[in-house]
Enzyme design. Structure first.
Site, short mmCIF file in Angstrom:
data_model
loop_
_atom_site.label_atom_id
_atom_site.label_comp_id
_atom_site.label_asym_id
_atom_site.label_seq_id
_atom_site.Cartn_x
_atom_site.Cartn_y
_atom_site.Cartn_z
N ASP A 1 19.52 -2.34 31.06
CA ASP A 1 19.81 -2.26 32.50
C ASP A 1 21.30 -2.57 32.67
O ASP A 1 21.68 -3.65 33.13
CB ASP A 1 18.94 -3.26 33.28
CG ASP A 1 17.48 -2.88 33.21
OD1 ASP A 1 17.12 -1.81 33.70
OD2 ASP A 1 16.70 -3.65 32.61
N GLY B 1 11.58 -5.61 23.45
CA GLY B 1 12.90 -5.73 24.10
C GLY B 1 13.04 -7.12 24.72
O GLY B 1 14.05 -7.81 24.51
N HIS B 2 12.03 -7.54 25.49
CA HIS B 2 12.09 -8.89 26.08
C HIS B 2 12.13 -9.96 24.98
O HIS B 2 12.86 -10.95 25.09
CB HIS B 2 10.85 -9.16 26.94
CG HIS B 2 10.69 -8.24 28.10
ND1 HIS B 2 9.68 -7.30 28.17
CD2 HIS B 2 11.38 -8.12 29.25
CE1 HIS B 2 9.77 -6.65 29.32
NE2 HIS B 2 10.79 -7.12 29.99
N GLY C 1 19.46 -7.78 29.21
CA GLY C 1 19.57 -6.65 28.29
C GLY C 1 20.57 -5.62 28.78
O GLY C 1 20.70 -5.38 29.98
N LYS C 2 21.25 -4.99 27.80
CA LYS C 2 22.16 -3.89 28.15
C LYS C 2 21.41 -2.65 28.59
O LYS C 2 22.00 -1.71 29.09
CB LYS C 2 23.04 -3.55 26.93
CG LYS C 2 24.11 -4.56 26.65
CD LYS C 2 25.05 -3.97 25.60
CE LYS C 2 26.09 -4.99 25.18
NZ LYS C 2 26.96 -4.43 24.12
N MET D 1 10.11 -9.38 34.54
CA MET D 1 9.00 -9.08 35.45
C MET D 1 7.70 -8.98 34.64
O MET D 1 6.73 -8.37 35.08
CB MET D 1 9.27 -7.79 36.21
CG MET D 1 10.52 -7.93 37.10
SD MET D 1 10.58 -6.78 38.47
CE MET D 1 10.62 -5.23 37.60
N ARG E 1 8.00 0.75 31.58
CA ARG E 1 7.57 2.01 32.21
C ARG E 1 7.18 3.07 31.18
O ARG E 1 6.58 4.08 31.55
CB ARG E 1 8.64 2.52 33.15
CG ARG E 1 8.82 1.59 34.36
CD ARG E 1 9.72 2.13 35.43
NE ARG E 1 9.60 1.36 36.65
CZ ARG E 1 10.45 0.41 37.07
NH1 ARG E 1 11.50 0.12 36.36
NH2 ARG E 1 10.22 -0.24 38.20
O1 PAF Z 1 15.37 -6.68 34.76
C1 PAF Z 1 14.36 -7.13 35.34
O2 PAF Z 1 13.26 -7.22 34.79
C2 PAF Z 1 14.49 -7.56 36.79
O3 PAF Z 1 15.39 -6.76 37.48
C3 PAF Z 1 14.86 -9.05 36.94
C4 PAF Z 1 16.24 -9.33 36.37
C5 PAF Z 1 13.83 -9.92 36.24
C6 PAF Z 1 14.88 -9.44 38.41
O4 PAF Z 1 13.63 -9.28 39.01
#
Ligand code: PAF
Length: 277
Positions: free
Chosen positions: A146, A32-33, A143-144, A26, A183
């Site tokens: 989530d 992390g990303h 990612g783990k 998002m 966040r």
């Molecule tokens: O983990 C996230 O950022 C969101 O839940 C995702 C997988 C991009 C879906 O909108």
């Protein structure tokens, strides 16, 4: 790095490609990303990072409006590590009309996060399956951090026989242990100092389990009480099985400790896998 904003353009660009890895995000890209994208790059020569803030997965009173949107910086960070394509659809691409078909996830989606964020995983599964249909990747990295999301998406891909390999990625943490999250930027300086306590509470449970303690409910209660004493509003700190996220039965050893709690206005989640002896 290429920037693509429409489904038509994306399909044209990817037609004939046989090895594409997708990283759904998002935006508000942090380390992390970037670690997910690096893993995607190891899996495939062509990496598509998607950036779309999915309105449908935010509940009433959640932070959709103020969710950080930092597109220019995101692209600069992604380009610097060699990401191939950013797919950045707007709402008219993703939801040209009100979304009426949904993926209805199973019971596991109503536990834990699902209990506190009703409908969240239904919306996540729906947008992720749409993104998969658009990108048609051979692999996708999640990612783990989530943990429940990863577990549900893995099951969705299995049950719908989607030809996509789901690659899990370890959580990236700040030096003090706080899991990186978009966040975190909502935390005040004092809250930021306090924030690693969620992870510490989880680590305490992990250490006790490794020592052979199986009094899970007592540990969960103690962790919740500790966080509450330090001003957290605790949704859950629980020990669950890695498969199915259910309460462990005697003999279950593949476990995960999951926590979610709010500090001020910022809801944080974290988790840690543990092998019980
Ligand atoms: O983990 C996230 O950022 C969101 O839940 C995702 C997988 C991009 C879906 O909108």
């Amino acid at each position: 790095m290429e920037l693509i904003e429409t489904i038509d353009e994306l399909r044209k660009r990817l037609s004939g490609e046989r090895n594409v890895s997708c990283v759904p995000t998002m935006g508000n890209i942090h380390d992390g990303h970037l670690s997910l994208v690096k893993i995607a790059l190891e899996n495939a020569p062509l990496t598509v990072t998607t950036i779309f803030v999915n309105r449908l997965q935010f509940g009433q009173g959640e932070d959709f409006e103020r969710y950080p949107r930092t597109f220019e910086e995101d692209c600069a960070k992604l380009e610097a590590i060699g990401n191939s394509i950013v797919f950045h659809p707007d709402e008219t691409q993703m939801y040209p009309e009100a979304q009426e078909f949904y993926i209805d996830p199973p019971k596991v989606a109503r536990k834990l996060e699902g209990r506190f964020r009703p409908g969240h995983f239904r919306a996540v599964c729906t947008v992720v399956s749409k993104l998969f249909n658009m990108v048609q990747p051979q692999s996708a990295v999640f990612g783990k951090k989530d943990y429940q999301q990863l577990a549900i998406i893995r099951d969705m891909v299995d049950q719908f026989a989607l030809p996509i390999r789901i690659v899990p990625a370890e959580t990236v943490r700040a030096d003090d242990g706080l899991a990186l999250s978009s966040r975190n930027r909502y935390l005040s300086p004092e809250e930021r100092q306090e924030a690693p306590r969620l992870r510490e509470a989880i680590v305490q449970i992990r250490d006790a389990i490794v020592e052979g303690d199986r009094k899970f409910v007592a540990m969960e209660y103690a962790a919740g009480a500790l966080l509450s004493r330090h001003g957290w509003n605790v949704d859950y700190v629980v020990v669950r099985t890695r498969r199915g996220l259910r309460r462990p039965a005697p003999g279950d050893s593949d476990l995960v400790i999951l926590g979610a709690a709010t500090l001020g206005v910022t809801r944080l989640i974290d988790n840690l896998e543990v092998d019980a002896p």
